[in-house]
Design a protein around this motif. Structure first.
Motif, PDB file in Angstrom:
ATOM      1  N   CYS A  65       0.802  -1.220   0.000  1.00 17.01           N
ATOM      2  CA  CYS A  65       0.000   0.000   0.000  1.00 17.01           C
ATOM      3  C   CYS A  65       0.837   1.274   0.000  1.00 17.01           C
ATOM      4  CB  CYS A  65      -0.956   0.007   1.188  1.00 17.01           C
ATOM      5  SG  CYS A  65      -0.154   0.308   2.769  1.00 17.01           S
ATOM      6  N   ILE A  66       2.169   1.167   0.171  1.00 18.59           N
ATOM      7  CA  ILE A  66       2.993   2.370   0.265  1.00 18.59           C
ATOM      8  C   ILE A  66       2.875   3.239  -0.990  1.00 18.59           C
ATOM      9  CG2 ILE A  66       5.361   3.238   0.432  1.00 18.59           C
ATOM     10  CD1 ILE A  66       5.995   0.945   2.317  1.00 18.59           C
ATOM     11  N   PRO A  67       2.984   2.671  -2.212  1.00 18.35           N
ATOM     12  CA  PRO A  67       2.831   3.530  -3.397  1.00 18.35           C
ATOM     13  C   PRO A  67       1.416   4.075  -3.573  1.00 18.35           C
ATOM     14  CG  PRO A  67       3.928   1.452  -3.956  1.00 18.35           C
ATOM     15  CD  PRO A  67       3.357   1.291  -2.588  1.00 18.35           C
ATOM     16  N   ALA A  68       0.442   3.447  -2.896  1.00 19.78           N
ATOM     17  CA  ALA A  68      -0.955   3.860  -3.050  1.00 19.78           C
ATOM     18  C   ALA A  68      -1.353   4.973  -2.099  1.00 19.78           C
ATOM     19  CB  ALA A  68      -1.867   2.650  -2.839  1.00 19.78           C
ATOM     20  N   VAL A  69      -0.469   5.369  -1.180  1.00 20.60           N
ATOM     21  CA  VAL A  69      -0.830   6.363  -0.164  1.00 20.60           C
ATOM     22  C   VAL A  69      -1.361   7.661  -0.771  1.00 20.60           C
ATOM     23  CG1 VAL A  69       0.102   7.870   1.638  1.00 20.60           C
ATOM     24  CG2 VAL A  69       0.600   5.424   1.679  1.00 20.60           C
ATOM     25  N   PRO A  70      -0.701   8.267  -1.779  1.00 20.69           N
ATOM     26  CA  PRO A  70      -1.264   9.501  -2.361  1.00 20.69           C
ATOM     27  C   PRO A  70      -2.672   9.303  -2.910  1.00 20.69           C
ATOM     28  CG  PRO A  70       1.005   9.200  -3.069  1.00 20.69           C
ATOM     29  CD  PRO A  70       0.602   7.932  -2.399  1.00 20.69           C
ATOM     30  N   GLY A  88      -6.583   0.703  -8.902  1.00 20.65           N
ATOM     31  CA  GLY A  88      -6.976   1.474  -7.734  1.00 20.65           C
ATOM     32  C   GLY A  88      -6.344   0.927  -6.467  1.00 20.65           C
ATOM     33  N   TRP A  89      -6.315   1.767  -5.420  1.00 16.62           N
ATOM     34  CA  TRP A  89      -5.591   1.410  -4.208  1.00 16.62           C
ATOM     35  C   TRP A  89      -6.177   0.208  -3.479  1.00 16.62           C
ATOM     36  CZ3 TRP A  89      -8.042   1.367   0.491  1.00 16.62           C
ATOM     37  CH2 TRP A  89      -9.232   2.101   0.607  1.00 16.62           C
ATOM     38  N   ARG A  90      -7.478  -0.021  -3.609  1.00 15.46           N
ATOM     39  CA  ARG A  90      -8.090  -1.123  -2.862  1.00 15.46           C
ATOM     40  C   ARG A  90      -7.526  -2.489  -3.275  1.00 15.46           C
ATOM     41  NH1 ARG A  90     -12.377   0.873   0.086  1.00 15.46           N
ATOM     42  NH2 ARG A  90     -13.107   2.928  -0.587  1.00 15.46           N
ATOM     43  N   TRP A  91      -7.025  -2.566  -4.502  1.00 16.44           N
ATOM     44  CA  TRP A  91      -6.482  -3.834  -4.958  1.00 16.44           C
ATOM     45  C   TRP A  91      -5.166  -4.173  -4.265  1.00 16.44           C
ATOM     46  CZ3 TRP A  91      -7.713  -8.193  -7.311  1.00 16.44           C
ATOM     47  CH2 TRP A  91      -8.972  -8.254  -7.919  1.00 16.44           C
ATOM     48  N   ALA A  92      -4.523  -3.201  -3.658  1.00 17.75           N
ATOM     49  CA  ALA A  92      -3.343  -3.517  -2.841  1.00 17.75           C
ATOM     50  C   ALA A  92      -3.736  -4.415  -1.673  1.00 17.75           C
ATOM     51  CB  ALA A  92      -2.698  -2.233  -2.333  1.00 17.75           C
ATOM     52  N   TRP A 119      -6.849  -6.188  -1.703  1.00 16.80           N
ATOM     53  CA  TRP A 119      -7.469  -7.394  -2.253  1.00 16.80           C
ATOM     54  C   TRP A 119      -6.414  -8.448  -2.567  1.00 16.80           C
ATOM     55  CZ3 TRP A 119     -12.143  -8.402  -1.255  1.00 16.80           C
ATOM     56  CH2 TRP A 119     -13.154  -7.428  -1.293  1.00 16.80           C
ATOM     57  N   LEU A 120      -5.257  -8.031  -3.039  1.00 14.15           N
ATOM     58  CA  LEU A 120      -4.181  -8.983  -3.307  1.00 14.15           C
ATOM     59  C   LEU A 120      -3.732  -9.664  -2.016  1.00 14.15           C
ATOM     60  CD1 LEU A 120      -2.272 -10.246  -5.354  1.00 14.15           C
ATOM     61  CD2 LEU A 120      -0.691  -8.334  -4.980  1.00 14.15           C
ATOM     62  N   SER A 121      -3.710  -8.894  -0.911  1.00  8.78           N
ATOM     63  CA  SER A 121      -3.361  -9.488   0.386  1.00  8.78           C
ATOM     64  C   SER A 121      -4.414 -10.493   0.830  1.00  8.78           C
ATOM     65  CB  SER A 121      -3.207  -8.387   1.446  1.00  8.78           C
ATOM     66  OG  SER A 121      -2.151  -7.522   1.126  1.00  8.78           O
ATOM     67  N   VAL A 122      -5.679 -10.199   0.548  1.00  7.66           N
ATOM     68  CA  VAL A 122      -6.752 -11.143   0.880  1.00  7.66           C
ATOM     69  C   VAL A 122      -6.550 -12.456   0.119  1.00  7.66           C
ATOM     70  CG1 VAL A 122      -9.233 -11.582   0.745  1.00  7.66           C
ATOM     71  CG2 VAL A 122      -8.403  -9.314   1.400  1.00  7.66           C
ATOM     72  N   ILE A 123      -6.236 -12.342  -1.171  1.00  5.81           N
ATOM     73  CA  ILE A 123      -6.083 -13.541  -2.003  1.00  5.81           C
ATOM     74  C   ILE A 123      -4.877 -14.366  -1.565  1.00  5.81           C
ATOM     75  CG2 ILE A 123      -5.606 -14.358  -4.346  1.00  5.81           C
ATOM     76  CD1 ILE A 123      -7.134 -11.813  -5.321  1.00  5.81           C
ATOM     77  N   THR A 124      -3.709 -13.716  -1.460  1.00  5.99           N
ATOM     78  CA  THR A 124      -2.507 -14.462  -1.074  1.00  5.99           C
ATOM     79  C   THR A 124      -2.620 -15.001   0.353  1.00  5.99           C
ATOM     80  OG1 THR A 124      -1.416 -12.403  -0.394  1.00  5.99           O
ATOM     81  CG2 THR A 124      -1.027 -13.170  -2.645  1.00  5.99           C
ATOM     82  N   GLY A 125      -3.170 -14.174   1.252  1.00  7.69           N
ATOM     83  CA  GLY A 125      -3.331 -14.626   2.630  1.00  7.69           C
ATOM     84  C   GLY A 125      -4.315 -15.773   2.739  1.00  7.69           C
TER      85      GLY A 125
END
Length: 459
Positions: free
Chosen positions: A32-37, A167-171, A173-179
């Motif tokens: 999520c770091i690049p998605a902060v802005p 979009g930032w939410r996919w940062a 969603w990817l954690s949900v999938i891998t986790g």
């Protein structure tokens, strides 16, 4: 290999499984770091402090989690498996909550609980200690050093392109999938490895009786003395008790916290430095992390090749092995960290060809892993079945520092500049160079008089 290991789980399978989980956690830390802005823009806030807190609050969650997960995994009636499975589920739930957040405060709160769901920091090395003999632990502990490399390298790059495209939410969603995938795999494959938990379950097997009489006796004392809640309470306070009462744990916790804080200053500022000093684009600046990661990979490979081999050589020479035999590589790492900080700070400030400061970050990355991997192996060897609590005590300190230091980094560079700012960090790092020397020379004596021995006996 002991009978307990054989009846619990394949060591290779378990090591691969917990390593996969650590990969997912390390990606989630930085995706999520690049998605902060983009997040701040969607929530219509210009408060840059909210963005910094969003990144660093994960570390506070990681600081709180081990205070519960590590000692609970050392309760004989519980063991590692239920604790690890529970935290995996917590991670997935709050990753989902982050993806569905509708405000910055909500997102920050959910990301804190997301960090609590990371049990890998405290338990992975301890699980290796459960399964491998002392002279065989160095390699798997070094292998588990690779997942933290994937975060700094792949996380910002994946996060940048993913949030730009989806979009930032996919940062999240990817954690949900891998986790989710790792959670299912872990619950399916992993079998309990904590020896005191396994002994009563398999006590009828004569092989276990013959091979582990001391463990059976220890379990008998547990069963005869304690009420369940009293044991749980004693277990929960063990990490902080170790931190306060054991000089070994306290000194190493402070040392690893300082090193970890320096790394986080670099991680959270490196993109801005290369954008401003060298005119890199956002995507190209993310590639500057490759320097850190190259150094980290080199250090992990060195640890994998040397930690066990050196201990076997010492056993051949002296007939004994000691935890302090893990530390020569740590001394090398402690020397290289300040050198890397000096190179990075002054060459970046003077805008020397960009490869040179990247070499500086690579040197810091090497020093970081050459310090932390032997340190984990040392704690596992020194504290044995209570290694999870000892590691948890160091994790708490380093995560708190990792959450605070990024807040100070921009102000440090703004006031002192890149050259003197990193030099200040380098001078502090130099002050800690004697730590591995001290432990190599006096570590056995320190452990002998340490309150940690009383902690072990108390249980």
């Amino acid at each position: 290999m002991s009978a307990i290991t054989l009846i619990a789980s394949s060591p290779i399978t378990a090591t691969v499984d917990i390593t996969d989980i650590e990969v997912a956690r390390n990606l989630a830390t930085v995706l999520c770091i690049p998605a902060v802005p983009q997040i701040l823009q969607e929530f219509r806030t210009s408060n840059s402090l909210s963005g910094t807190i969003l990144v660093s609050v994960w570390e506070l969650g990681e600081a709180v989690g081990p205070l519960l997960t590590a000692p609970l995994s050392e309760v004989v009636a519980i063991g590692r498996s239920p604790v690890y499975n529970s935290t995996n589920l917590i991670f997935v739930i709050f990753s989902l909550a982050c993806a569905l957040s509708v405000g910055p405060s909500m997102l920050i709160a959910f990301r804190f609980f997301n960090g609590i769901g990371d049990a890998s920091l405290a338990l992975n090395a301890s699980i290796v200690g459960d399964m491998f003999a002392q002279e065989e632990r160095g390699l798997p502990i070094a292998v588990m050093g690779f997942p933290p490399l994937i975060g700094p390298v792949a996380g910002p790059v994946i996060g940048s392109y993913l949030t730009q495209a989806k979009g930032w939410r996919w940062a999240f969603w990817l954690s949900v999938i891998t986790g989710g995938v790792c959670t299912i795999a872990f619950a399916t494959v992993y079998r309990e490895t904590y020896p005191p938990h396994l002994v009563p379950k398999y006590a009828k097997k004569s092989e276990v009786r013959k091979n582990d009489p001391e463990m059976l006796a220890k379990h008998a004392r547990h069963a005869a003395t304690a009420q369940a809640w009293r044991l749980v309470l004693k277990a929960i306070i063990r990490p902080m008790h170790m931190l306060v009462r054991s000089r070994v744990v306290l000194v190493l916790a402070v040392y690893v916290s300082v090193v970890y804080g320096f790394l986080y200053v670099l991680l959270t500022t490196i993109v801005e430095v290369f954008e401003e000093q060298y005119g890199f684009s956002r995507g190209a600046a993310g590639l500057a992390y490759l320097g850190l990661s190259t150094g980290m990979v080199t250090a992990v490979l060195l640890c994998a090749l040397t930690l066990d081999r050196y201990m076997k050589i010492q056993r051949h020479k002296t007939g004994t092995t000691e935890p302090e035999q893990r530390l020569p590589v740590m001394l090398l790492g402690s020397l290289l960290i300040p050198i890397g900080l000096f190179i990075y700070g002054w060459t970046a400030q003077k805008q020397v060809f960009f490869i040179v400061p990247i070499i500086g970050t690579a040197t810091v990355g090497f020093g970081f892993f050459a310090t932390t991997v032997p340190l984990q192996a040392y704690l596992v060897d020194a504290f044995k079945e209570y290694a999870a609590s000892a590691i948890a005590a160091t994790v708490v300190c380093r995560c708190v520092v990792g959450a605070i230091m990024p807040l100070a980094g921009p102000h440090l560079y703004a006031r002192l500049g890149l050259g003197w700012g990193n030099s200040l960090l380098g001078f502090i790092a130099i002050a800690f160079v004697p730590v591995p020397i001290l432990f190599m020379r006096y570590g056995k004596r320190m452990r002998a008089v340490s309150e940690a021995e009383q902690i072990n006996q108390a249980d």
